[in-house]
Design a protein around this motif. Structure first.
Motif, short mmCIF file in Angstrom:
data_model
loop_
_atom_site.label_atom_id
_atom_site.label_comp_id
_atom_site.label_asym_id
_atom_site.label_seq_id
_atom_site.Cartn_x
_atom_site.Cartn_y
_atom_site.Cartn_z
N MET A 135 0.87 -1.17 0.00
CA MET A 135 0.00 0.00 0.00
C MET A 135 0.91 1.23 0.00
SD MET A 135 -2.30 -1.41 3.14
CE MET A 135 -3.67 -0.29 3.09
N PHE A 136 0.31 2.38 -0.17
CA PHE A 136 1.08 3.62 -0.13
C PHE A 136 2.35 3.52 -0.98
CE2 PHE A 136 -1.42 3.31 3.76
CZ PHE A 136 -2.19 4.46 3.63
N ASN A 137 2.18 3.01 -2.17
CA ASN A 137 3.26 2.93 -3.14
C ASN A 137 4.51 2.23 -2.63
OD1 ASN A 137 1.71 4.45 -5.05
ND2 ASN A 137 2.08 6.19 -3.70
N GLY A 138 4.30 1.19 -1.85
CA GLY A 138 5.43 0.38 -1.41
C GLY A 138 5.99 0.79 -0.06
N LYS A 139 5.42 1.82 0.54
CA LYS A 139 5.93 2.23 1.85
C LYS A 139 5.38 1.36 2.98
CE LYS A 139 7.74 6.81 1.55
NZ LYS A 139 7.76 8.14 2.13
N ILE A 140 4.31 0.65 2.70
CA ILE A 140 3.68 -0.25 3.68
C ILE A 140 3.34 -1.57 2.98
CG2 ILE A 140 1.57 -0.60 5.07
CD1 ILE A 140 3.22 1.55 6.33
N PHE A 141 3.51 -2.67 3.70
CA PHE A 141 3.11 -3.98 3.20
C PHE A 141 1.85 -4.42 3.94
CE2 PHE A 141 6.82 -6.13 0.94
CZ PHE A 141 7.42 -4.94 0.60
#
Ligand SMILES: Cc1cc2nc3c(=O)[nH]c(=O)nc-3n(C[C@H](O)[C@H](O)[C@H](O)COP(=O)(O)OP(=O)(O)OC[C@H]3O[C@@H](n4cnc5c(N)ncnc54)[C@H](O)[C@@H]3O)c2cc1C
Lengths: 326, 260
Positions: A135-141
């Motif tokens: 999510m959040f363009n790869g900042k969160i998994f």
């Protein structure tokens, strides 16, 4: 025995890489869990496509019909929902591509099966499947599970699994007739168009200096052009730069642009979205300049400079010019 | 040409350390700034361009709480005629299917030739809601569209495929189209413009008005856990003063044989 469906994506007579990648993951899960792999191909004149995957699945179901010549999400949805109803595959894998992103949501509504999109892994834990996504363009998994359903649909991100063959399978081939009696064609294919034609071919460049949204204003792009010129390299860019019409489409790197393979890829003010990085994965090395130390690009780059590009890029350029003067 | 556009307010995550919430189901949002989802910005602009050409109305809809009205006011300032917010205090209790059902319920009672959504939202990156709405509403659809022309009751659309290829197709209206970035150049919105647009209608509905029960909206996909990206080796950082960084940079390029 439980079954995994893999929906084959092909375009203009060729299998798309995502198909092999999904088959790899399906094969891996099938080995571990003693499942079978069934691939489904819809299209017309499919022999070479079938040959390419016949040793990667246990079953290949083919719908070969003139009316399936072009991809159409509604027709695919109708045919696949019938098949899913009949076979109840535990997992159905679809590419998270432009076509897959249209097919999967309508198939999910039609079949009532849950859908997780853009998955980067599929795990089997405590007796249930877990899809890993970002999510959040790869900042969160995130790990996603499926309520009250034994079956689910997953779209798979391109480039995360190998294209290799896994295990040894010999597919039973099942030809099926076009099952729909009436297709109210709601959408008619007209033609394909090349949207990224241009004079400079960034896919051939040895050194690319690539600019992203961090550049802020159109006039600042000269900064990047000057650095590229000093280095004898070529300018490329991320998508927002093209969206804003600051640089032409044929200079865009990424899934919807070009794939490049320079010896060195210098990314300036680019966050590192996977749609961008997948186009740069052929680079020898990646050097990223970004003022955000948490920017996802630093996870894949080989070298990183955490700084304001407006401070560091002019210094890099001056040093290079100095050196060249000797 | 009556057009409905679905929009979402999303947090800006650049240069912030995202913090996972206590339940590990999402991120803490109280310190974040929010904007209109980039894709939706293009969707609103496209609707207004078509309205300017063919007449008709543009309605912007969002599902959310009072704070989310910010993106509706922005849409109104850009040129939407009216806006609807479906009151939901915490949208994280719904999955994309739930949101698509809520939006579909609103849209089905509005006159519309076209429904636009963005291709995806910058927060959950799911990219599901638009096409699910089309299926809920039994509407024609086109995905990831980068150009729209209207020709005798049909839309000629270019869908973006991978690798710089576009696919042109013709669809009957009414249709739902998911809008890809770059389709146009969204207009600038001033604070004054937003203030002026305060006069336009912004209607608030709740789930009871729409006749949707909570059961119908119970999620089929469940976020078990969110977490920060697993550690990777990551990039080797060039540090020191700019001069030192520049000479390290040149050394790397020289080693790679791209510096004469
Ligand atoms: C279907 C689809 C296809 C796509 N295809 C592509 C594609 O082919 N190519 C592509 O690139 N994208 C593509 N995208 C978009 C992609 O998801 C990202 O939105 C995009 O890559 C972001 O571009 P960016 O990194 O330039 O901008 P941002 O993500 O906005 O990043 C800008 C970066 O600049 C940094 N920055 C800001 N100011 C400074 C400064 N002064 N100094 C240093 N650093 C600074 C910021 O920290 C940030 O990390 C696609 C998306 C979709 C949905």
């Amino acid at each position: 025995m439980s079954e995994i469906f893999v929906i084959v994506e092909h375009r203009l007579g060729e299998i798309r890489d995502i198909t092999f990648e999904m088959l790899w993951k399906a094969g891996e899960l099938a080995q571990k869990l003693s499942y079978t792999v069934t691939t489904i191909i819809l299209g017309h004149e499919l022999n070479s496509i079938v040959d390419n995957i016949s040793d990667r699945a246990d079953k290949i179901i083919i719908f070969d019909d003139e009316r399936l010549k072009n991809f159409n999400a509604d027709i695919y949805k109708e045919i696949l929902s019938g098949l899913i109803e009949e076979s109840k595959p535990t997992l159905t894998l679809i590419g998270n591509t432009s076509w897959g992103m249209e097919l999967a949501p309508c198939l999910s509504v039609k079949t009532g099966l849950p859908l997780a999109t853009d998955c980067i892994d599929i795990m089997f834990k405590d007796d249930k499947f877990i899809a890993q996504r970002q999510m959040f363009n790869g900042k969160i998994f995130s790990n996603v599970s499926f309520a009250e359903s034994k079956e689910c649909l997953l779209t798979i991100r391109s480039g995360v699994f190998p294209k290799d063959k896994i295990g040894d399978r010999q597919a039973e081939i099942i030809q099926k007739d076009f099952p729909l009696t009436d297709i109210p064609l709601k959408k008619n294919f007209i033609e394909f168009v090349e949207t990224a034609a241009g004079d400079v071919d960034i896919s051939q460049a040895e050194l690319l200096v690539s600019v992203g949204r961090g550049i802020g204003e159109e006039e600042n792009i000269s900064l990047i052009k000057e650095l590229a010129e000093a280095l004898g390299g070529v300018v490329s860019c991320s998508r927002p730069i093209v969206d804003k019409n600051w640089l032409p489409k044929h200079l865009q790197v990424g899934t919807s642009g070009k794939s490049v393979s320079p010896k060195v890829y210098i990314a300036v003010g680019i966050s590192g979205a996977f749609q961008h990085m997948s186009g740069a994965s052929g680079a020898g090395i990646i050097i990223a300049v970004n003022k955000d130390p948490k920017a996802p690009i630093f996870r894949t780059a080989d070298y990183g400079i955490v700084d304001d590009l407006f401070k560091i890029v002019p210094v890099l350029k001056e040093k290079v010019l100095e050196l060249k003067k000797g | 040409m009556d057009i409905v556009v679905c929009v979402k307010r999303v947090p800006l995550t650049e240069e912030v350390d995202l913090v996972i919430d206590e339940q590990k189901k999402g991120i803490k949002k109280d310190q974040l700034a929010f904007i209109l989802n980039d894709w939706d910005n293009y969707a609103i602009e496209e609707a207004i361009i078509l309205k300017e050409k063919y007449g008709g109305t543009v309605v912007a809809i969002t599902v959310g709480n009072e704070d989310d009205e910010e993106v509706l006011r922005r849409s109104l300032a850009m040129g939407a005629d009216r806006a609807i917010r479906v009151e939901v205090s915490d949208i994280s209790r719904f999955d994309s299917l739930g949101i698509s059902k809520i939006l579909s319920c609103v849209v089905k009672d509005l006159p519309c030739d076209l429904v636009f959504t963005g291709v995806l939202a910058d927060d959950d990156n799911c990219g599901i809601v638009g096409i699910m709405m089309a299926e809920n509403l039994n509407m024609n659809h086109a995905n990831m569209v980068t150009a729209i022309e209207i020709e005798d009751g049909k839309a000629r659309v270019t869908s973006e495929l991978e690798g710089g290829l576009g696919e042109i197709s013709l669809i009957d209206l009414p249709a739902l189209i998911t809008i890809q970035t770059g389709i146009n150049e969204p207009r600038y919105v001033s604070i004054l413009g937003i203030r002026k647009a305060a006069k336009k209608e912004l209607k608030i509905m709740n789930l009871a008005d729409l006749g949707i029960s909570d059961e119908e909206l119970s999620p089929k996909t469940i976020i078990e856990e969110v977490y920060l990206p697993p550690e990777t080796e990551g990039a080797q950082m060039l540090t020191g003063d700019p001069d030192k960084i520049a000479s390290d940079f040149i050394e790397i390029l020289t080693k790679k044989g791209v510096m004469e």
